[in-house]
Design a protein around this motif. Structure first.
Motif, PDB file in Angstrom:
ATOM      1  N   ILE A 264     -64.539  61.544  56.383  1.00 11.75           N
ATOM      2  CA  ILE A 264     -64.201  62.297  57.644  1.00 11.75           C
ATOM      3  C   ILE A 264     -65.216  62.692  58.523  1.00 11.75           C
ATOM      4  O   ILE A 264     -65.347  62.666  59.522  1.00 11.75           O
ATOM      5  CB  ILE A 264     -63.270  63.599  57.038  1.00 11.75           C
ATOM      6  CG1 ILE A 264     -62.012  62.647  56.476  1.00 11.75           C
ATOM      7  CG2 ILE A 264     -62.581  64.233  58.213  1.00 11.75           C
ATOM      8  CD1 ILE A 264     -61.076  63.344  55.563  1.00 11.75           C
ATOM      9  N   MET A 265     -66.296  63.529  57.758  1.00  8.35           N
ATOM     10  CA  MET A 265     -67.278  64.111  58.595  1.00  8.35           C
ATOM     11  C   MET A 265     -68.135  63.073  59.336  1.00  8.35           C
ATOM     12  O   MET A 265     -68.541  63.372  60.599  1.00  8.35           O
ATOM     13  CB  MET A 265     -68.142  64.879  57.667  1.00  8.35           C
ATOM     14  CG  MET A 265     -67.519  66.082  56.796  1.00  8.35           C
ATOM     15  SD  MET A 265     -68.411  66.745  55.557  1.00  8.35           S
ATOM     16  CE  MET A 265     -70.176  67.258  56.196  1.00  8.35           C
ATOM     17  N   THR A 266     -68.259  62.018  58.945  1.00 13.12           N
ATOM     18  CA  THR A 266     -68.992  60.976  59.690  1.00 13.12           C
ATOM     19  C   THR A 266     -68.159  60.375  61.013  1.00 13.12           C
ATOM     20  O   THR A 266     -68.619  59.959  61.797  1.00 13.12           O
ATOM     21  CB  THR A 266     -69.661  59.853  58.756  1.00 13.12           C
ATOM     22  OG1 THR A 266     -68.257  59.132  58.190  1.00 13.12           O
ATOM     23  CG2 THR A 266     -70.472  60.415  57.684  1.00 13.12           C
ATOM     24  N   GLN A 267     -66.861  60.316  60.614  1.00  9.62           N
ATOM     25  CA  GLN A 267     -65.895  59.933  61.687  1.00  9.62           C
ATOM     26  C   GLN A 267     -65.601  60.875  62.900  1.00  9.62           C
ATOM     27  O   GLN A 267     -65.363  60.544  64.083  1.00  9.62           O
ATOM     28  CB  GLN A 267     -64.532  59.266  61.197  1.00  9.62           C
ATOM     29  CG  GLN A 267     -64.746  58.386  60.183  1.00  9.62           C
ATOM     30  CD  GLN A 267     -63.524  57.881  59.251  1.00  9.62           C
ATOM     31  OE1 GLN A 267     -62.451  58.745  59.589  1.00  9.62           O
ATOM     32  NE2 GLN A 267     -63.614  57.176  58.237  1.00  9.62           N
ATOM     33  N   ALA A 268     -65.517  62.353  62.309  1.00 14.32           N
ATOM     34  CA  ALA A 268     -65.003  63.385  63.429  1.00 14.32           C
ATOM     35  C   ALA A 268     -66.334  63.778  64.206  1.00 14.32           C
ATOM     36  O   ALA A 268     -67.367  63.733  63.878  1.00 14.32           O
ATOM     37  CB  ALA A 268     -64.460  64.290  62.437  1.00 14.32           C
ATOM     38  N   VAL A 269     -65.883  64.513  65.295  1.00 15.30           N
ATOM     39  CA  VAL A 269     -67.029  64.884  66.298  1.00 15.30           C
ATOM     40  C   VAL A 269     -67.259  66.454  65.897  1.00 15.30           C
ATOM     41  O   VAL A 269     -66.212  67.295  66.155  1.00 15.30           O
ATOM     42  CB  VAL A 269     -66.528  64.860  67.701  1.00 15.30           C
ATOM     43  CG1 VAL A 269     -67.505  65.524  68.718  1.00 15.30           C
ATOM     44  CG2 VAL A 269     -66.301  63.668  68.238  1.00 15.30           C
ATOM     45  N   PRO A 270     -68.407  67.031  65.615  1.00 17.54           N
ATOM     46  CA  PRO A 270     -68.463  68.513  65.272  1.00 17.54           C
ATOM     47  C   PRO A 270     -68.192  69.280  66.485  1.00 17.54           C
ATOM     48  O   PRO A 270     -68.676  68.922  67.687  1.00 17.54           O
ATOM     49  CB  PRO A 270     -70.139  68.502  64.734  1.00 17.54           C
ATOM     50  CG  PRO A 270     -70.369  67.272  64.720  1.00 17.54           C
ATOM     51  CD  PRO A 270     -69.574  66.453  65.420  1.00 17.54           C
ATOM     52  N   LEU A 271     -67.632  70.444  66.225  1.00 18.66           N
ATOM     53  CA  LEU A 271     -67.530  71.233  67.490  1.00 18.66           C
ATOM     54  C   LEU A 271     -68.008  72.517  67.408  1.00 18.66           C
ATOM     55  O   LEU A 271     -67.882  73.509  68.050  1.00 18.66           O
ATOM     56  CB  LEU A 271     -65.769  71.401  67.487  1.00 18.66           C
ATOM     57  CG  LEU A 271     -64.986  70.475  67.820  1.00 18.66           C
ATOM     58  CD1 LEU A 271     -63.541  70.739  67.816  1.00 18.66           C
ATOM     59  CD2 LEU A 271     -65.261  69.683  69.060  1.00 18.66           C
ATOM     60  N   SER A 272     -68.725  72.810  66.015  1.00 21.23           N
ATOM     61  CA  SER A 272     -69.370  74.176  65.865  1.00 21.23           C
ATOM     62  C   SER A 272     -70.371  74.041  65.011  1.00 21.23           C
ATOM     63  O   SER A 272     -70.875  72.975  64.715  1.00 21.23           O
ATOM     64  CB  SER A 272     -68.303  75.053  65.299  1.00 21.23           C
ATOM     65  OG  SER A 272     -68.274  74.619  63.919  1.00 21.23           O
ATOM     66  N   ALA A 273     -71.472  74.974  64.792  1.00 14.84           N
ATOM     67  CA  ALA A 273     -72.542  74.980  64.363  1.00 14.84           C
ATOM     68  C   ALA A 273     -71.921  74.907  62.721  1.00 14.84           C
ATOM     69  O   ALA A 273     -71.077  75.650  62.389  1.00 14.84           O
ATOM     70  CB  ALA A 273     -73.414  76.271  64.467  1.00 14.84           C
ATOM     71  N   ILE A 274     -72.761  74.668  61.508  1.00 11.98           N
ATOM     72  CA  ILE A 274     -72.613  74.794  60.254  1.00 11.98           C
ATOM     73  C   ILE A 274     -73.017  76.313  60.122  1.00 11.98           C
ATOM     74  O   ILE A 274     -74.048  76.785  60.268  1.00 11.98           O
ATOM     75  CB  ILE A 274     -73.560  74.098  59.337  1.00 11.98           C
ATOM     76  CG1 ILE A 274     -73.344  72.563  59.908  1.00 11.98           C
ATOM     77  CG2 ILE A 274     -73.424  74.087  58.075  1.00 11.98           C
ATOM     78  CD1 ILE A 274     -74.383  71.565  59.529  1.00 11.98           C
ATOM     79  N   ARG A 275     -71.887  77.147  59.421  1.00  8.81           N
ATOM     80  CA  ARG A 275     -72.044  78.592  59.120  1.00  8.81           C
ATOM     81  C   ARG A 275     -71.602  78.498  57.832  1.00  8.81           C
ATOM     82  O   ARG A 275     -70.766  78.309  57.115  1.00  8.81           O
ATOM     83  CB  ARG A 275     -71.098  79.073  60.003  1.00  8.81           C
ATOM     84  CG  ARG A 275     -71.005  80.680  60.209  1.00  8.81           C
ATOM     85  CD  ARG A 275     -70.486  81.330  61.358  1.00  8.81           C
ATOM     86  NE  ARG A 275     -68.968  81.294  61.064  1.00  8.81           N
ATOM     87  CZ  ARG A 275     -68.325  82.323  60.393  1.00  8.81           C
ATOM     88  NH1 ARG A 275     -69.036  83.284  60.152  1.00  8.81           N
ATOM     89  NH2 ARG A 275     -66.960  82.289  60.452  1.00  8.81           N
ATOM     90  N   ARG A 276     -72.507  79.467  57.366  1.00  5.84           N
ATOM     91  CA  ARG A 276     -72.333  80.407  55.945  1.00  5.84           C
ATOM     92  C   ARG A 276     -71.055  81.224  55.887  1.00  5.84           C
ATOM     93  O   ARG A 276     -71.055  82.000  56.848  1.00  5.84           O
ATOM     94  CB  ARG A 276     -73.544  81.110  55.320  1.00  5.84           C
ATOM     95  CG  ARG A 276     -73.236  81.527  53.858  1.00  5.84           C
ATOM     96  CD  ARG A 276     -74.626  81.711  53.117  1.00  5.84           C
ATOM     97  NE  ARG A 276     -74.492  82.376  51.872  1.00  5.84           N
ATOM     98  CZ  ARG A 276     -75.229  82.466  50.878  1.00  5.84           C
ATOM     99  NH1 ARG A 276     -76.232  81.936  50.958  1.00  5.84           N
ATOM    100  NH2 ARG A 276     -74.857  83.042  49.797  1.00  5.84           N
TER     101      ARG A 276
END
Length: 425
Positions: A264-276
Motif C-alpha cells: 500500500i505504501m508503495t502504491q500510495a502518494v505520501p501527503l505528510s512527513a514521517i513523524r514519531r
C-alpha cells in the motif's frame, strides 16, 4: 445553563484542542462566561480519531447532529467485522457482519466541527493566543486570579482549566503533580498520511497487523480519514523502533509478517512527513496535589495508548463528563473531587489499554501471566469464531465488562480452539 451557584462566575480554558473544547462545553453549563485561549496544537498530520459506539453516542448527546456533519465532511464509517482487516497469529481474521461500527476522521475535522458548534454558545468566547499577555503578570500560580484581555485589565477567573498539553509548563506552574502511572512496555509509533491509491485495496477500510510472542515485535495500523486519505502507523518495541528515514520506514514495513502494508505504501502518494507519534503510555491522570484551589490540569493526549482500538476520544469524553459532574457540586474541594471522578472514569480504559499494549510487545507483568495467556487464547479463538471476536470488540469498546470473556459459551469456544491446535492453557 444548569441551575448552580456558579452561574455568576467566569472560567478560563487554556488550549483549544479537543480536550479544551469539550472542557469549555462542560463549563458552559455552569459558568456565566467561559473564555477559551487558543494554544498551538498540531493536528494537520495527526493520526485519525476513532469514534466507537459509546463515544459516538456521547458526542451526539452533547452536540446533536454532529455525526451527520462529520459524515457529510467525509468521515469514514466502517463495520468492525466486514471492513477491519486484522492479521494475527499468521493469518487474517475471517470477515463477518458485526453489530459494531466505528467512525474515523482527522482530529482537525472533529476539532473544527466542535469549535463551530461552541461558537454558537452565548457563554463561550474564543480568544486568540496573541491577545493574551499572560497569567496575571506571571505572579505565582497560587495568586492567579485572571488573564489579561485586549480591553485592558484583568478578567476575574473563578476557575482556570489548563488543557494545552504543555506538560513542562504545567509542571513549572504546579510544582508537584500526583501521577498514577500504570506499568507499560515501551511501544514506539511512527506514522505518515497517504492519499489512497487510485484503485482502492480490496474491501477493507482499516487494517491491523498485530505481532505475537512467536513473531517479531513489530506491527502496523492503517486507518481511513476524510479526503480519501490513509494514516499508516508502524509500531515497534523501544529497542526496535520504526525508523524516521524514507528507506528505513519502508524497510520496516516490508519486515512485517505480511507484505500488504508495504504494498500500500508503495502504491500510495505520501501527503505528510514521517513523524514519531510518541511512546505508548497509560498514565491514569496528572492532577495538582496542592498548588491552586481552583486550577485543573487536563492533559491533551496526542495519541491513543491502545494501538489497535484508538481510545483517545474516550479519554476526551470521560474528562468532559468528570468535569461536569465535579462542577455540579460547586468549587469547594474541587481538585480532590475532580481527581476521584476522573480516576474512577478512566481507570477501566487505562487498564484495558495497558493490557493491549503489553500484548503488542510480548510484555507480561509479574503475577499476570495466566491472565495474559488466556487473553492470547481468546484472540486466537477469535480467528475462527465471530461470536468470540464480537465479545472481544465489546469489551475493548467498554460496551461490556471484561467478565463477558469468561462467560461459559465463550470459554468453551476458547478451550475447543486450544484443543484443536494442541496448545494448552
Amino acid at each position: 445553563m444548569k441551575p448552580n451557584s456558579l452561574s455568576s462566575k467566569e472560567a478560563i480554558v487554556i488550549g483549544d484542542g479537543l480536550t479544551g473544547l469539550l472542557a469549555a462545553q462542560a463549563l458552559s453549563d455552569y459558568f456565566r462566561q467561559v473564555y477559551v485561549i487558543g494554544q498551538p496544537y498540531a493536528t494537520e498530520d495527526a493520526p485519525p480519531v476513532l469514534l466507537h459506539g459509546p463515544d459516538q453516542a456521547a458526542l451526539e448527546a452533547l452536540f446533536p447532529g454532529l455525526l451527520a456533519e462529520l459524515a457529510a465532511a467525509g468521515a469514514v464509517r466502517f463495520n468492525l467485522g466486514l471492513h477491519m482487516a486484522w492479521f494475527v497469529y499468521g493469518r487474517w481474521r475471517p470477515r463477518y457482519r458485526s453489530a459494531l461500527e466505528s467512525v474515523a476522521c482527522s482530529p482537525a475535522l472533529l476539532t473544527e466541527r466542535i469549535r463551530h458548534r461552541l461558537a454558537d454558545y452565548p457563554a463561550v468566547h474564543f480568544l486568540p493566543q496573541e491577545e493574551i499577555v499572560g497569567l496575571a503578570g506571571e505572579v505565582p500560580l497560587r495568586q492567579v486570579t485572571g488573564v489579561h484581555l485586549r480591553e485592558s485589565g484583568l478578567l476575574a477567573a473563578d476557575l482556570v482549566v489548563d488543557a494545552s498539553g504543555q506538560f513542562e509548563r504545567s509542571r513549572a506552574w504546579l510544582g508537584q503533580l500526583v501521577e498514577r502511572p500504570l506499568l507499560t512496555p515501551s511501544l514506539v509509533k511512527v506514522g505518515r498520511i497517504y492519499q489512497q491509491p487510485e484503485h482502492p485495496q480490496e474491501s477493507w477500510q482499516a487494517l491491523i497487523i498485530q505481532p505475537t510472542a512467536e513473531q517479531p515485535r513489530r506491527g502496523a495500523v492503517i486507518l481511513p480519514m476524510e479526503g480519501k486519505r490513509l494514516h499508516v502507523t508502524l509500531l515497534g518495541a523501544a529497542q526496535d523502533a520504526p525508523p524516521l528515514t524514507e528507506p528505513g520506514f519502508l524497510a520496516f514495513a516490508r519486515s512485517l509478517p505480511t507484505p500488504r502494508v508495504a504494498e500500500i505504501m508503495t502504491q500510495a502518494v505520501p501527503l505528510s512527513a514521517i513523524r514519531r507519534l510518541g511512546k505508548s503510555s497509560c498514565t491514569l491522570c496528572a492532577t495538582p496535589l496542592a498548588a491552586v484551589e481552583r486550577f485543573i490540569l487536563l492533559p491533551e493526549p496526542d495519541q491513543s495508548p491502545n494501538p489497535a482500538m484508538q481510545q483517545a476520544a474516550h479519554y476526551y469524553l470521560q474528562n468532559q463528563a468528570a468535569l461536569s459532574e465535579t462542577l455540579a457540586e460547586g468549587l469547594d474541594g474541587l481538585n480532590d473531587r475532580w481527581q476521584r471522578q476522573v480516576a474512577e472514569r478512566l481507570r477501566p480504559a487505562c487498564m484495558l489499554a495497558r493490557t493491549e499494549a503489553q500484548r503488542w510487545v510480548g510484555f507480561v507483568e509479574m503475577g499476570s501471566a495466566a491472565m495474559s495467556h488466556y487473553m492470547d487464547r481468546v484472540i486466537a479463538a477469535s480467528l475462527d469464531s465471530a461470536q468470540v471476536l464480537e465479545a472481544l470488540y465489546s469489551v475493548q469498546q467498554m460496551l461490556e465488562p471484561p467478565t463477558l470473556l469468561f462467560r461459559p459459551d465463550i470459554v468453551l469456544q476458547v478451550v475447543a480452539r486450544q484443543n484443536q491446535t494442541g496448545n494448552g492453557l
